[in-house]
Design a protein around this motif. Structure first.
Motif, PDB file in Angstrom:
ATOM      1  N   UNK A   1       0.822  -1.210   0.000  1.00 37.87           N
ATOM      2  CA  UNK A   1       0.000   0.000   0.000  1.00 37.87           C
ATOM      3  C   UNK A   1       0.857   1.262   0.000  1.00 37.87           C
ATOM      4  N   UNK A   2       0.331   2.293  -0.623  1.00 37.11           N
ATOM      5  CA  UNK A   2       1.022   3.576  -0.610  1.00 37.11           C
ATOM      6  C   UNK A   2       0.767   4.269   0.725  1.00 37.11           C
ATOM      7  N   UNK A   3       1.492   5.333   0.950  1.00 41.97           N
ATOM      8  CA  UNK A   3       1.292   6.096   2.190  1.00 41.97           C
ATOM      9  C   UNK A   3       0.078   7.002   2.044  1.00 41.97           C
ATOM     10  N   UNK A   4      -0.460   7.412   3.181  1.00 41.98           N
ATOM     11  CA  UNK A   4      -1.600   8.334   3.177  1.00 41.98           C
ATOM     12  C   UNK A   4      -1.118   9.735   2.828  1.00 41.98           C
TER      13      UNK A   4
ATOM     14  N   UNK B   1      -0.895   3.296   3.944  1.00 42.92           N
ATOM     15  CA  UNK B   1      -2.278   3.711   4.179  1.00 42.92           C
ATOM     16  C   UNK B   1      -3.165   2.474   4.220  1.00 42.92           C
ATOM     17  N   UNK B   2      -2.976   1.664   5.230  1.00 34.17           N
ATOM     18  CA  UNK B   2      -3.701   0.423   5.499  1.00 34.17           C
ATOM     19  C   UNK B   2      -2.859  -0.778   5.079  1.00 34.17           C
ATOM     20  N   UNK B   3      -3.128  -1.866   5.737  1.00 36.97           N
ATOM     21  CA  UNK B   3      -2.490  -3.137   5.378  1.00 36.97           C
ATOM     22  C   UNK B   3      -3.517  -4.248   5.573  1.00 36.97           C
ATOM     23  N   UNK B   4      -3.617  -5.094   4.567  1.00 36.22           N
ATOM     24  CA  UNK B   4      -4.375  -6.337   4.683  1.00 36.22           C
ATOM     25  C   UNK B   4      -3.414  -7.452   4.336  1.00 36.22           C
ATOM     26  N   UNK B   5      -3.109  -8.278   5.329  1.00 38.00           N
ATOM     27  CA  UNK B   5      -2.174  -9.364   5.075  1.00 38.00           C
ATOM     28  C   UNK B   5      -2.310 -10.408   6.172  1.00 38.00           C
TER      29      UNK B   5
ATOM     30  N   UNK C   1      -7.064   5.591   5.606  1.00 36.25           N
ATOM     31  CA  UNK C   1      -8.048   6.602   5.237  1.00 36.25           C
ATOM     32  C   UNK C   1      -8.242   6.569   3.729  1.00 36.25           C
ATOM     33  N   UNK C   2      -9.457   6.321   3.303  1.00 38.90           N
ATOM     34  CA  UNK C   2      -9.800   6.272   1.879  1.00 38.90           C
ATOM     35  C   UNK C   2      -8.876   5.379   1.049  1.00 38.90           C
ATOM     36  N   UNK C   3      -8.552   4.191   1.543  1.00 38.14           N
ATOM     37  CA  UNK C   3      -7.744   3.311   0.693  1.00 38.14           C
ATOM     38  C   UNK C   3      -8.596   2.803  -0.474  1.00 38.14           C
ATOM     39  N   UNK C   4      -7.983   2.127  -1.403  1.00 41.35           N
ATOM     40  CA  UNK C   4      -8.716   1.596  -2.564  1.00 41.35           C
ATOM     41  C   UNK C   4      -9.791   0.593  -2.151  1.00 41.35           C
ATOM     42  N   UNK C   5      -9.592  -0.094  -1.062  1.00 43.00           N
ATOM     43  CA  UNK C   5     -10.527  -1.107  -0.576  1.00 43.00           C
ATOM     44  C   UNK C   5     -11.309  -0.538   0.612  1.00 43.00           C
TER      45      UNK C   5
END
Length: 144
Positions: free
Chosen positions: A21-24, A57-61, A69-73
């Motif tokens: 993920x990219x940074x916020x 800007x979030x992690x799902x793993x 905040x406002x990630x793609x998912x």
């Protein structure tokens, strides 16, 4: 320590061909701060969350969902998830930062405490000294 843990997780994610993920952005961080202060007042520990957001800007793993905040998912959006969890009256005192298969990771605004809660029962499993310690522990659980 937080940056080191995020870096280690990023390396593992690369090995599994998972997107990093990219940074916020500054505006996303400001959006979160405004929302958190409006919901919980000035004592929100958002300043400990900012270093995480500045790295990712979030992690799902590996079963861990650390919100951003406002990630793609939208499943990873801290504001959307909190609005959902706050549908239950007893949950309105919590700022939800993360969830896993069986746990929520929250800040209890009534007693100013960072906790791991059992999802089905809401029982406190663990209390962390601060939000930074919770973020590090959660990230370390995601590393296989």
């Amino acid at each position: 320590m937080l940056k080191d843990t995020i870096s280690k997780l990023k390396q593992v994610m690369l090995e599994f061909d998972c997107p990093i993920p990219s940074r916020a952005s500054v505006s996303e961080i400001e959006k979160f701060k405004e929302w958190a202060v409006e919901k919980f007042g000035e004592k929100v520990p958002w300043e400990k969350y900012i270093p995480f957001l500045e790295e990712v800007n979030s992690i799902e793993f590996n079963g861990i969902f650390l919100y951003g905040i406002d990630p793609n998912d939208s499943n990873l959006d801290i504001i959307e998830n909190n609005e959902i969890w706050h549908d239950v009256e007893e949950n309105k005192k919590y700022l939800f930062f993360c969830d896993g298969d069986i746990s929520w990771y929250v800040w209890d605004s009534e007693i100013d405490e960072v906790q791991e809660l059992d999802k089905p029962s809401g029982k406190v499993y663990e209390v962390y000294d601060n939000l930074n310690d919770m973020l590090i522990a959660t990230l370390e659980m995601a590393v296989p």
